[in-house]
Design an enzyme around this catalytic site. Structure first.
Site, PDB file in Angstrom:
ATOM      1  N   ALA A  35       0.802  -1.223   0.000  1.00 43.82           N
ATOM      2  CA  ALA A  35       0.000   0.000   0.000  1.00 43.82           C
ATOM      3  C   ALA A  35       0.838   1.277   0.000  1.00 43.82           C
ATOM      4  CB  ALA A  35      -0.952  -0.014   1.203  1.00 43.82           C
ATOM      5  N   ASN A  38       2.989   1.562  -3.141  1.00 41.33           N
ATOM      6  CA  ASN A  38       2.180   1.934  -4.305  1.00 41.33           C
ATOM      7  C   ASN A  38       1.928   3.433  -4.341  1.00 41.33           C
ATOM      8  OD1 ASN A  38       1.995  -0.823  -4.784  1.00 41.33           O
ATOM      9  ND2 ASN A  38      -0.087  -1.008  -4.013  1.00 41.33           N
ATOM     10  N   ASN A 167      -7.497   1.430   5.409  1.00 41.83           N
ATOM     11  CA  ASN A 167      -7.100   0.229   4.663  1.00 41.83           C
ATOM     12  C   ASN A 167      -7.221  -1.050   5.501  1.00 41.83           C
ATOM     13  OD1 ASN A 167      -6.259  -0.750   2.148  1.00 41.83           O
ATOM     14  ND2 ASN A 167      -4.554   0.702   2.040  1.00 41.83           N
ATOM     15  N   GLY A 230     -16.188   3.701  -4.324  1.00 36.74           N
ATOM     16  CA  GLY A 230     -16.179   2.731  -5.415  1.00 36.74           C
ATOM     17  C   GLY A 230     -16.515   3.383  -6.747  1.00 36.74           C
ATOM     18  N   GLY A 259      -6.969   2.171  -5.000  1.00 37.48           N
ATOM     19  CA  GLY A 259      -7.137   3.040  -3.832  1.00 37.48           C
ATOM     20  C   GLY A 259      -5.859   3.759  -3.455  1.00 37.48           C
ATOM     21  N   ASP A 260      -4.735   3.084  -3.624  1.00 41.50           N
ATOM     22  CA  ASP A 260      -3.442   3.709  -3.345  1.00 41.50           C
ATOM     23  C   ASP A 260      -3.146   4.817  -4.358  1.00 41.50           C
ATOM     24  OD1 ASP A 260      -3.091   1.808  -1.290  1.00 41.50           O
ATOM     25  OD2 ASP A 260      -2.279   0.380  -2.736  1.00 41.50           O
TER      26      ASP A 260
END
Length: 319
Positions: A35, A38, A167, A230, A259-260
């Site tokens: 995470a 990234n 997360n 989302g 997401g990262d």
């Protein structure tokens, strides 16, 4: 000074494409992923000064991971190299409905899990405009939990802004354990990232997107909140009002790391213009769309591509 420093675990992802089962795989695609790493890779690709701190084994797998970060432009002087350690791996079986993606982890006793506070170069970590970490890191091991707490404590004492991405990972700890650890860590965060799903799982906050954001403001004490929705994009609290950005139309090739990428985009825009979180959110949804449209956890892009998409998106991004 860096624009951003990050600290966390990185692993090697071994995956098969949709339609292939892991148990019958003849070949595996290898991609480094973690995470915080990234975020660092995507952020550095935009021309920013960035460092990733973590632990890697002094073997070809460790070098493979390091090379991917170097190519992205990430500074690795704060990496702790272990002569006898191992790199964690995880295996991904992509699937089309009605099957869901399957993930198998093999991360126990990795270099990252064994990392101690004394292994962290605190001078590098705190020589930054913003320090970023996620809720995955304190869940990896007791020593990583201690590192996370010390990192945020040191950042607060030094007056260094920090961001936290909740997360939540249910395979690493319970929601009660996550809430007990992450609530106090989020206090005073310049940016708190939390999906609408994690808001419910970890903090028991449900409702409309606006209700979720306001609930997170009250529950965490963070200065600014970014909540991902989302396919509906993202919503944020900038300290005085709620702002939104709709998701861009995209052909999804690989969901991992999106997401990262969004977090990296928001941080990029925030550091450029701290008072304009709406613009930062638009950077986030653009980077997330780019990540969804390519294979691998680490986003590959350029400042020119991102700026062109920021312009081309136009009215597709709801302001």
């Amino acid at each position: 000074m860096f624009d951003l420093t990050t600290l966390g675990e990185i692993m090697l992802r071994l995956s098969v494409s949709a339609g292939t089962r892991l148990e019958s795989a003849g070949t595996l695609a290898a991609y480094p992923g973690g995470a915080e790493a990234n975020v660092a890779a995507a952020f550095a690709r935009l021309g920013n000064r960035c460092a990733w701190l973590g632990a890697l084994p002094s073997n070809p797998l460790g070098q493979l991971v390091a090379n991917s970060l170097r190519v992205a432009g990430v500074d690795l002087r704060g990496v702790h190299w272990e002569a006898t350690g191992r790199l964690g791996t995880y295996y991904v079986e992509f699937a089309a409905p009605p099957r869901s993606i399957q993930v198998v982890y093999d991360r126990a006793d990795s270099c990252a899990a064994r990392m101690q506070p004394a292994d962290v170069d605190w001078d590098i970590l705190l020589d930054t405009r913003l320090f970023h970490i996620t809720g995955i890191t304190p869940a990896v091991s007791p020593s990583c939990h201690a590192i996370t707490q010390e990192a945020i404590s040191r950042a607060r004492r030094a007056g260094v802004a920090f961001s936290l991405d909740i997360n939540y990972r249910g395979r690493l700890w319970t929601t009660a354990e996550a809430a007990a650890t992450l609530r106090p860590l989020a206090e005073g965060a310049a940016l708190l990232f939390c999906s609408s799903g994690d808001a419910g799982r970890v903090f028991g906050i449900y409702g409309s997107p606006e209700e979720v954001v306001r609930g997170l403001v009250a529950a965490t004490g963070a200065q600014r909140i970014v909540t991902t929705l989302g396919a509906d994009g993202a919503i944020a609290w900038d300290g005085s009002q709620i702002v939104r950005a709709g998701a861009l139309p995209v052909t999804i090739l690989d969901r991992l790391g999106a997401g990262d990428a969004l977090a990296a985009g928001v941080i990029h825009g925030f550091l450029q213009a701290p008072m304009d979180l709406s613009r930062a959110l638009r950077y986030g949804v653009v980077l997330a769309a780019l990540a969804l449209s390519q294979h691998g956890d680490m986003l590959i892009t350029t400042p020119t591509e991102v700026e062109q998409l920021m312009i081309a998106a136009g009215e597709m991004i709801v302001r």
